[in-house]
Design an enzyme around this catalytic site. Structure first.
Site, PDB file in Angstrom:
ATOM      1  N   ASP A   1      46.584  26.999  -5.658  1.00 55.38           N
ATOM      2  CA  ASP A   1      45.320  27.249  -4.963  1.00 55.38           C
ATOM      3  C   ASP A   1      44.404  26.024  -5.072  1.00 55.38           C
ATOM      4  OD1 ASP A   1      46.636  29.617  -5.806  1.00 55.38           O
ATOM      5  OD2 ASP A   1      44.820  30.809  -5.630  1.00 55.38           O
TER       6      ASP A   1
ATOM      7  N   GLU B   1      55.633  35.346  -1.376  1.00 61.33           N
ATOM      8  CA  GLU B   1      56.213  35.876  -2.624  1.00 61.33           C
ATOM      9  C   GLU B   1      56.885  37.233  -2.446  1.00 61.33           C
ATOM     10  OE1 GLU B   1      52.940  35.715  -5.373  1.00 61.33           O
ATOM     11  OE2 GLU B   1      53.165  33.556  -5.671  1.00 61.33           O
TER      12      GLU B   1
HETATM   13  C1  BGC Z   1      49.571  34.410  -4.061  1.00 59.54           C
HETATM   14  C2  BGC Z   1      49.739  32.993  -4.563  1.00 59.54           C
HETATM   15  C3  BGC Z   1      48.477  32.561  -5.265  1.00 59.54           C
HETATM   16  C4  BGC Z   1      48.084  33.540  -6.348  1.00 59.54           C
HETATM   17  C5  BGC Z   1      46.750  33.195  -6.977  1.00 59.54           C
HETATM   18  C6  BGC Z   1      49.197  35.296  -5.223  1.00 59.54           C
HETATM   19  O1  BGC Z   1      48.984  36.613  -4.754  1.00 59.54           O
HETATM   20  O2  BGC Z   1      50.759  34.868  -3.452  1.00 59.54           O
HETATM   21  O3  BGC Z   1      50.026  32.124  -3.485  1.00 59.54           O
HETATM   22  O4  BGC Z   1      48.666  31.303  -5.808  1.00 59.54           O
HETATM   23  O5  BGC Z   1      47.983  34.833  -5.807  1.00 59.54           O
HETATM   24  O6  BGC Z   1      45.739  33.190  -6.039  1.00 59.54           O
END
Ligand code: BGC
Length: 795
Positions: A361, A499
């Site tokens: 992020d 994810e």
């Molecule tokens: C997202 C990630 C992100 C993380 C923290 C997750 O739900 O899929 O891309 O880095 O949250 O914000």
């Protein structure tokens, strides 16, 4: 979205301190002055169940210390928290790793009328408003309360985390008995029971000190100083070493006569100094000489400077304007350009979600804002990654690779602190694979380094730190990719940004970013050899680069599998993605919970439902690398399949759709992204603001609607304004120069000024190139198809 009910703001009777400028400029005095509602967030009334999300949004922070906007006297649903950037402690719960430590809540106050504490939960509320003044970084609150005896007390609170002096926190409460005379007491509390850390305290006159030590050995000291101004004050203080400090002051209040209590707190930790109590005590002695109003004026001036460097103005869409101000407020609140050993967690210093851990992020969603508006802050954040390079090397080694694989979740040392398991919404413990499989973070960090270098030309940084990071991350990819019998390099068993799909092969985002990382590392070596032949042997020796390595990076990049199909212009998100089940997302319009929860984990994994921008993120980052037909085809394909299950997703969709010329769709995504915090659209704002989304909002507007891109000798702008945006303007920093860009919709016109610095080039869209010199204004008019020629005038 919060909309002020009217344009009036609080009346705060700040008394003039000697030498202080008028504080009325920040806090209009009687009668209430009208101020621009797009500069404030107003929360009127009291809805206990919304308290925690409100606390996140109303955080005051300065990158060093952050304080959630909990009500000073607290309610049964309050969740106050104070965080110090970079101070983590072991979480001994099952599956726990490191958590950002909670400090004693320095804002806790009780006001007692004839011995009975005032509470929003008893008696009745005559008026209650909280106002976050984004322009000056001041949280105000006005509360008029009728207690069960019918006594009406007026209270005005104010709270600041100084941006001028980051160790300094300020609070003030003005109390007026409106329809009675009687005994009023104020108790200021500092509870030292947080996070299992033992805190000890001692009191001295008007001040006190509280000191704690984390299990990992960080000492934190907080010095506090209180001052009550009223004619009939009988002061008394008391403390208990176990429960912390309670300082009580009581006075005989006369009807209509206000009393004002000011509290200053100074924080130090052993991360900055060998003796935090001594540093805090000394700093407090210096600070208490000046008085609260003078500190607030300096703080407000520091904020004004940040707004000059990074404020974005939108005319025609008031909600967008306020959302951008809210975003820029939190982005500036999140960073401390003085601390290169701490970075920004997924919820910054505004809440406990993600435990303060640092993800991609920071580099992909936040860094561009700092790189283009506050380069010293960007540099600091990149240096945090440089200081954790050894931990990244160790992680790569542990998994059998060379080079540097950065932690998916990072805290203080750079060791991976991703939890092994989490509890799913259905209560089951689910294994977390991101810590071992989500590898794109190494390329993301390389990307941020390169972008910072291109935008700032900060050679000292590049030679001391940036080149090492680019090369070590490329080395990781060179061993992470494996040459297979088809003659191509493959990167198997990864998680891409999406994810929902784990253990996939050849995720297009990961592989193309790896390819890009390998190429840029080879470019870096070429550049070092030709431009810094005296430095190259030092770096080469330091990193033990073998003579054939750079050429092998290029060969690996050339033969990297990308999943790109020339026929369709599509990237396959990962091998086999196109064969998965197509789920019609339109059949799930208003979702109370994320789609993967509705569909179930197994079905989601076997479907084409994408959690967040993945191939679309590739478009956003590597725009120049592919023709627009490729961006177009992939956006058309992936956008309807994306569930936006991560807050990171809508803002990047806004950026890419604006670049594709779909500015109204971009505005829709922009507002969706803004609603994540301002309307708690994902239902999880209680855990802190989604700082990556806020960085994404800035990017959507500057890179999307403004169409800003880098060229070797300057900047490109390519305006794409939504149909209800009349005008968009913003400042940017480019290689030591200050530039302002203003885009007008009707008549179609762009104005660019180079305020300071050497000449540079500005290009509009695909053509119209102009060399700008400082103190000149350049205006270009829109024509029926495209743009005319730049016209130059003196400023
Ligand atoms: C997202 C990630 C992100 C993380 C923290 C997750 O739900 O899929 O891309 O880095 O949250 O914000």
């Amino acid at each position: 979205m919060w909309i002020p009910r009217d344009n009036s703001i609080l009346s705060v009777p700040l008394q003039e301190e000697e030498g202080a400028k008028s504080a009325a400029l920040l806090l209009p005095v009687n009668p209430p002055l009208a101020i621009d509602p797009s500069w404030v967030l107003v929360e009127a009334g009291f809805e206990p169940q919304r308290e925690r999300e409100i606390e996140s949004i109303l955080t005051v922070a300065n990158g060093y210390v952050g304080t959630r906007g909990a009500l000073a006297e607290r309610t049964s649903l309050s969740s106050p928290a104070v965080f110090l950037a970079g101070v983590f402690d072991a979480n001994e719960a099952p599956g726990g790793t490191l958590d950002l430590v909670k400090l004693p809540d320095w804002t806790h106050l009780r006001v007692l009328v004839e011995g009975t504490p005032l509470s929003l939960e008893t008696g009745s509320i005559v008026e209650h408003r909280r106002i976050l003044d984004l322009q000056h970084g001041v949280l105000c609150r006005s509360w008029r309360h009728r207690d069960q005896e019918g006594r009406v007390t007026g209270l005005i609170f104010l709270r600041v985390a100084s941006l001028h002096d980051r160790h300094l926190l300020l609070q003030s409460v003005t109390i007026t008995p409106e329809n009675y005379s009687g005994m009023i007491s104020i108790e200021s509390v500092m509870e030292g029971t947080q996070a299992g850390i033992p805190w000890s305290s001692n009191v001295e006159g008007d001040g006190a000190m509280i000191v704690g030590r984390t299990r990992r050995g960080t000492t934190i000291a907080m010095a506090t100083h209180g001052k009550l101004r009223h004619e009939n004050v009988q002061e008394s203080s008391g403390s208990s070493p176990i429960e912390g400090l309670t300082d009580r002051r009581t006075w005989q209040a006369r009807r209509g006569e206000p009393a004002r209590f000011d509290r200053s707190v100074v924080v130090y930790s052993s991360r900055e100094t060998g003796d935090p109590p001594a540093a805090a005590g000394e700093h407090m002695r210096r600070a208490s000489g000046a008085g609260l109003d003078a500190h607030i004026v300096r703080h407000a001036e520091a904020w004004e400077a940040r707004w000059r460097a990074g404020g974005v103005e939108v005319a025609g869409d008031e909600m967008a304007q306020r959302a951008l101000r809210f975003a820029v407020y939190h982005l500036n609140s999140a960073v401390n350009p003085k601390d290169e050993y701490a970075s920004i967690g997924a919820r910054a210093l505004t809440g406990s979600a993600y435990k303060g851990h640092v993800f991609w992020d920071t580099e992909i969603y936040l860094l561009p804002f700092y790189t283009f508006t506050d380069p010293s802050a960007a540099r600091t954040l990149l240096l945090y990654r440089f200081h954790t390079l050894q931990a990244a090397r160790d992680k790569a080694r542990r998994l059998g690779y060379q080079g540097a694989l950065y932690a998916w979740e990072s805290a203080d040392t750079g060791e991976d602190v991703t939890p092994d398991t989490v509890i799913a919404p259905d209560g089951r413990a689910v294994q977390v694979l991101t810590g071992v499989q989500e590898h794109h973070i190494s390329a993301d960090i390389a990307y941020a380094v390169w972008q910072y270098w291109q935008a700032t030309a900060d050679e000292a940084f590049f030679l001391e730190a940036g080149a090492d990071m680019l090369i070590e991350t490329a080395r990781f990819w060179a061993t992470r990719g494996r040459l297979e019998p088809d003659g191509r390099y493959h990167i198997r068993t990864v998680i891409g940004p999406d994810e929902y799909h784990e253990s996939v092969d050849d995720n297009a985002y990961t592989n193309v970013m790896a390819q890009w990382n390998l190429e840029r590392a080879a470019d870096t070596v070429d550049w070092l050899r030709s431009r810094h032949p005296e430095v190259w042997p030092i770096i080469s020796e330091r990193l033990q680069i073998t003579p054939d390595e750079p050429a092998s990076w290029r060969r690996t990049a050339e033969r990297m599998t990308t999943g790109f199909d020339r026929e369709t212009n599509l990237f396959e998100q990962f091998t086999g993605f196109f064969d998965l089940e197509d789920v019609d997302l339109a059949a799930y319009p208003a979702r109370p919970v994320p789609l993967d929860v509705i569909l179930g984990r197994d079905r989601t994994q076997k479907s084409k439902v994408v959690k967040q921008a993945d191939v679309v993120a590739l478009s956003a980052l590597l725009w120049e690398r592919f023709p627009s037909a490729v961006h177009e085809a992939n956006f058309r394909y992936y956008e309807p399949r994306t569930a936006h299950g991560s807050s990171l997703s809508p803002a990047l969709h806004a950026l890419v759709s604006a670049r594709l010329g779909e500015a109204d769709l971009a505005a829709r995504y922009f507002h969706d992204a803004a609603a994540i915090d301002l309307s708690n659209h994902m239902g999880n704002a209680a855990g802190g603001v989604h700082i990556a989304t806020l960085g994404g909002l800035w990017q959507a507007v500057v890179f999307g609607m403004g169409g800003v891109r880098l060229r070797d000798d300057g900047l490109v702008i390519h305006p794409n304004l939504p149909s209800n945006w009349d005008r968009l303007s913003f400042p940017l920093q480019w290689r030591g120069r200050s530039v302002t860009v203003a885009i007008n919709r009707e008549p179609k016109q762009a104005t660019v000024e180079l305020r300071t610095g050497d000449p540079m080039t500005i290009q509009l869209g695909q053509g119209s190139i102009q060399v700008m010199t400082s103190n000149h204004r350049y205006v270009i008019q829109g024509e029926r198809s495209g743009w005319g020629a730049w016209k130059e005038s003196k400023r």
